[in-house]
Design a protein around this motif. Structure first.
Motif, PDB file in Angstrom:
ATOM      1  N   LEU A  60     200.858 -16.044 -11.634  1.00 30.33           N
ATOM      2  CA  LEU A  60     201.933 -15.582 -12.517  1.00 30.33           C
ATOM      3  C   LEU A  60     203.301 -15.888 -11.902  1.00 30.33           C
ATOM      4  CD1 LEU A  60     200.501 -12.156 -13.689  1.00 30.33           C
ATOM      5  CD2 LEU A  60     200.741 -14.228 -15.060  1.00 30.33           C
ATOM      6  N   LEU A  61     203.404 -15.675 -10.592  1.00 30.82           N
ATOM      7  CA  LEU A  61     204.673 -15.961  -9.911  1.00 30.82           C
ATOM      8  C   LEU A  61     205.023 -17.439 -10.075  1.00 30.82           C
ATOM      9  CD1 LEU A  61     204.232 -13.853  -6.675  1.00 30.82           C
ATOM     10  CD2 LEU A  61     206.052 -13.593  -8.376  1.00 30.82           C
ATOM     11  N   ASP A  62     204.023 -18.281  -9.888  1.00 31.81           N
ATOM     12  CA  ASP A  62     204.256 -19.713 -10.020  1.00 31.81           C
ATOM     13  C   ASP A  62     204.695 -20.049 -11.449  1.00 31.81           C
ATOM     14  OD1 ASP A  62     204.205 -22.516  -9.482  1.00 31.81           O
ATOM     15  OD2 ASP A  62     202.205 -22.617 -10.364  1.00 31.81           O
ATOM     16  N   PHE A  63     204.007 -19.427 -12.389  1.00 34.54           N
ATOM     17  CA  PHE A  63     204.327 -19.629 -13.807  1.00 34.54           C
ATOM     18  C   PHE A  63     205.778 -19.304 -14.104  1.00 34.54           C
ATOM     19  CE2 PHE A  63     200.240 -19.352 -16.507  1.00 34.54           C
ATOM     20  CZ  PHE A  63     200.349 -20.708 -16.785  1.00 34.54           C
ATOM     21  N   SER A  64     206.249 -18.218 -13.514  1.00 31.06           N
ATOM     22  CA  SER A  64     207.602 -17.775 -13.857  1.00 31.06           C
ATOM     23  C   SER A  64     208.644 -18.421 -12.943  1.00 31.06           C
ATOM     24  CB  SER A  64     207.678 -16.250 -13.821  1.00 31.06           C
ATOM     25  OG  SER A  64     207.111 -15.771 -12.625  1.00 31.06           O
ATOM     26  N   GLY A  65     208.254 -19.502 -12.287  1.00 28.74           N
ATOM     27  CA  GLY A  65     209.235 -20.279 -11.542  1.00 28.74           C
ATOM     28  C   GLY A  65     209.463 -19.809 -10.113  1.00 28.74           C
ATOM     29  N   GLU A  66     208.672 -18.841  -9.673  1.00 29.03           N
ATOM     30  CA  GLU A  66     208.851 -18.364  -8.300  1.00 29.03           C
ATOM     31  C   GLU A  66     207.769 -18.934  -7.398  1.00 29.03           C
ATOM     32  OE1 GLU A  66     209.969 -14.050  -8.077  1.00 29.03           O
ATOM     33  OE2 GLU A  66     209.527 -14.212 -10.218  1.00 29.03           O
ATOM     34  N   SER A  67     207.743 -20.273  -7.332  1.00 29.88           N
ATOM     35  CA  SER A  67     206.622 -20.899  -6.635  1.00 29.88           C
ATOM     36  C   SER A  67     206.648 -20.623  -5.133  1.00 29.88           C
ATOM     37  CB  SER A  67     206.587 -22.399  -6.916  1.00 29.88           C
ATOM     38  OG  SER A  67     207.756 -22.996  -6.433  1.00 29.88           O
ATOM     39  N   SER A  68     207.832 -20.456  -4.549  1.00 32.20           N
ATOM     40  CA  SER A  68     207.810 -20.227  -3.103  1.00 32.20           C
ATOM     41  C   SER A  68     207.262 -18.834  -2.803  1.00 32.20           C
ATOM     42  CB  SER A  68     209.188 -20.444  -2.489  1.00 32.20           C
ATOM     43  OG  SER A  68     210.147 -19.690  -3.180  1.00 32.20           O
ATOM     44  N   GLN A  69     207.588 -17.867  -3.658  1.00 32.76           N
ATOM     45  CA  GLN A  69     206.987 -16.539  -3.553  1.00 32.76           C
ATOM     46  C   GLN A  69     205.461 -16.643  -3.662  1.00 32.76           C
ATOM     47  OE1 GLN A  69     207.023 -13.240  -3.371  1.00 32.76           O
ATOM     48  NE2 GLN A  69     209.042 -13.394  -2.382  1.00 32.76           N
ATOM     49  N   ALA A  70     205.023 -17.451  -4.638  1.00 36.86           N
ATOM     50  CA  ALA A  70     203.589 -17.622  -4.845  1.00 36.86           C
ATOM     51  C   ALA A  70     202.951 -18.211  -3.597  1.00 36.86           C
ATOM     52  CB  ALA A  70     203.343 -18.535  -6.047  1.00 36.86           C
ATOM     53  N   MET A  71     203.623 -19.199  -3.003  1.00 36.12           N
ATOM     54  CA  MET A  71     203.072 -19.866  -1.824  1.00 36.12           C
ATOM     55  C   MET A  71     202.945 -18.900  -0.645  1.00 36.12           C
ATOM     56  SD  MET A  71     201.850 -22.748  -2.123  1.00 36.12           S
ATOM     57  CE  MET A  71     201.913 -24.426  -1.548  1.00 36.12           C
ATOM     58  N   VAL A  72     203.930 -18.044  -0.477  1.00 35.03           N
ATOM     59  CA  VAL A  72     203.862 -17.077   0.621  1.00 35.03           C
ATOM     60  C   VAL A  72     202.619 -16.206   0.469  1.00 35.03           C
ATOM     61  CG1 VAL A  72     204.971 -15.047   1.628  1.00 35.03           C
ATOM     62  CG2 VAL A  72     206.343 -17.048   0.995  1.00 35.03           C
ATOM     63  N   ARG A  73     202.404 -15.744  -0.759  1.00 35.09           N
ATOM     64  CA  ARG A  73     201.240 -14.890  -0.997  1.00 35.09           C
ATOM     65  C   ARG A  73     199.929 -15.642  -0.794  1.00 35.09           C
ATOM     66  NH1 ARG A  73     202.008 -10.153  -4.594  1.00 35.09           N
ATOM     67  NH2 ARG A  73     204.216  -9.661  -4.469  1.00 35.09           N
ATOM     68  N   LEU A  74     199.930 -16.914  -1.241  1.00 37.92           N
ATOM     69  CA  LEU A  74     198.701 -17.699  -1.117  1.00 37.92           C
ATOM     70  C   LEU A  74     198.374 -17.975   0.340  1.00 37.92           C
ATOM     71  CD1 LEU A  74     199.117 -20.201  -4.064  1.00 37.92           C
ATOM     72  CD2 LEU A  74     197.355 -18.444  -3.826  1.00 37.92           C
TER      73      LEU A  74
END
Ligand SMILES: Nc1ncnc2c1ncn2[C@@H]1O[C@H](COP(=O)(O)OP(=O)(O)O)[C@@H](O)[C@H]1O
Ligand SMILES: [Mg+2]
Length: 457
Positions: A60-74
């Motif tokens: 969802l984070l990636d979807f909403s344009g927060e891909s770096s946030q998504a990457m940290v979590r991943l």
């Protein structure tokens, strides 16, 4: 089921984690990202370590344009749950979006290594285009220790781009293995000896004066697994796989085809170790005496000289061909150093049909399934005919499930009924093959067919 009734079900059992996850995914699919997030947070409140929910939040984070946030979590997810293929795959997607082809390839490979069903040809193709032909050694947390090329030569995503230009498939069906092909033991052995073992034990083979590579031509009735086998070869070995449909070469102006063929071979040599697969070889390799409906003579000559490897080395290059009409083949193709192994792929015998039945049964809800019984009822069926039996039986089960409004498994009886409805397709091929085998059997080339038909011992 519509969303409303699912929400009612949720109201009745608000702590049902699978249901929460399911509704979250449906909300995500209709881009209701906030609703989806809320449902995932409910899951995490109940079960903080739920990996599907954690992955969903990253998506969802990636979807909403927060891909770096998504990457940290991943990154965190992958270091804590290193065997979670879904997390690696999402990292691959996000890296690709960020233009990091090489990195994307590491993540993609890790995901597929953990779970073959994650293989995604379209994604891999994008990654290759973005330069992801490099492989490296990666720690379990996703750190890359050492970058190296697939094959030691400076190959870049250029090759994939070039393959696309040439209109050929450049991909690895990493999800298929020899175990997905029933029977065909001789073909498997041959491919192992020609490319798999020599690539793994180069010194040993060199001691016997043997190298990896060569040509294997498969012929036989349609639907018996020739194309499937070629794809499984690609999955089985860590080599580049280039698949050429002949219409792609033939639909060209005279003169252009030869050049294109040359480029294809050059590309394959550059990507060695590689498997170069020509499907329906007959169109190109058609007998030079009968050129009316087929390729021009110069194209045949071009093919032969590329196969000969007189001007360039074909070491570590396996050329596979498949055809339903070997009688259209030019005799020149059959000489050593070209297609040096020519293998008849007959319809599967009973043991092979049993294996194929098991393969087609995978992942289906079944009851009283007896593969031996299916094999017994399907004399003369090709692998594709067997697949049709399973498809028909599955439709019957689905039809009944719709009527009853509940799950109905595919039963042995449904399979037996379907086996009666599907007609074996290989007979027709043998009618025509028999004539060629009896009247044009130069140097016993078609002995295998005659033996199969019981005409020759
Ligand atoms: N030996 C086999 N094992 C498992 N499935 C098979 C086999 N042969 C055929 N099939 C099924 O039939 C389909 C068509 O086979 P294919 O490889 O295209 O046949 P061919 O190239 O010989 O005409 C395959 O995708 C697979 O589902
Ligand atoms: Mg085929």
């Amino acid at each position: 089921m519509d969303l409303d009734s699912l929400y009612k079900a949720l109201a009745a059992s608000p702590e049902n984690v699978p249901l929460l996850l399911m509704v979250a995914k449906l909300e995500e699919d209709r881009f209701a990202l906030a609703e989806s997030r809320e449902l995932l947070e409910r899951v995490l409140a109940l079960d903080a370590g739920n990996r599907e929910a954690l992955l969903g939040v990253a998506r969802l984070l990636d979807f909403s344009g927060e891909s770096s946030q998504a990457m940290v979590r991943l990154e965190d997810l992958c270091s804590r749950m290193a065997d979670f293929s879904g997390a690696w795959l999402l990292r691959a997607r996000i890296s690709l979006e960020e233009g990091e082809g090489v990195l994307a390839r590491q993540f993609y490979d890790r995901a597929v290594e953990l779970d073959r069903s994650q293989a995604d040809d379209a994604l891999l193709e994008e990654i290759l285009k973005a330069g992801g032909r490099k492989r490296g050694v990666m720690t379990s947390s996703g750190e890359i220790l050492d970058e190296e090329d697939d094959d030691g030569s400076p190959v870049e995503g250029m090759d994939a781009a070039m393959a696309l230009d040439l209109g050929i498939d450049f991909r690895v069906r990493a999800d298929l293995r020899f175990s997905d092909v029933g029977g065909m033991e001789q073909v498997k052995d041959d491919i192992r000896m020609k490319i798999i073992h020599p690539l793994k034990n180069p010194e040993l083979f060199a001691a016997y004066g043997k190298k990896a590579g060569g040509g294997v031509l498969l012929y036989g009735p349609p639907g018996c697994g020739k194309t499937l086998m070629a794809q499984a070869t690609a999955g089985e070995i860590d080599a580049t796989f280039l698949s050429v449909g002949l219409h792609q070469i033939l639909d060209m102006y005279i003169g252009e085809s030869e050049q294109k063929l040359h480029k294809i071979f050059e590309l394959a040599r550059k990507c060695r170790p590689a498997v170069l697969f020509f499907d329906e070889t007959d169109a190109l390799a058609a007998d030079r005496r009968d050129m009316r409906q087929s390729a021009g003579r110069t194209l045949v000559n071009q093919f032969l000289s590329e196969l000969d490897g007189a001007h360039a080395s074909n070491d570590d290059l396996l050329v596979l061909g498949a055809t339903n009409a070997p009688w259209q083949l030019d005799g020149a193709f059959l000489r050593p150093g070209r297609f040096d192994r020519i293998i008849f792929v007959p319809p599967p015998d009973r043991a092979a049909r049993e294996e194929i039945a098991k393969i087609h049964a995978k992942g289906k809800p079944l009851s009283d399934f007896d593969p031996a019984d299916v094999a017994k009822r399907t004399e003369g069926f090709s692998g594709a005919d067997l697949k049709a039996v399973f498809d028909q039986a599955t439709e019957a089960a689905l039809g009944e499930a719709m009527r009853k409004g509940s799950m109905v498994p595919v039963t042995g009886k449904m399979l037996a009924n379907a086996a009666k409805l599907v007609k074996p397709s290989t007979k027709k091929w043998f009618e025509s093959a028999k004539n060629h085998a009896l009247y044009a059997n130069q140097s016993g080339f078609y002995d295998d067919i005659l033996t199969y038909l019981g005409i020759k011992k």
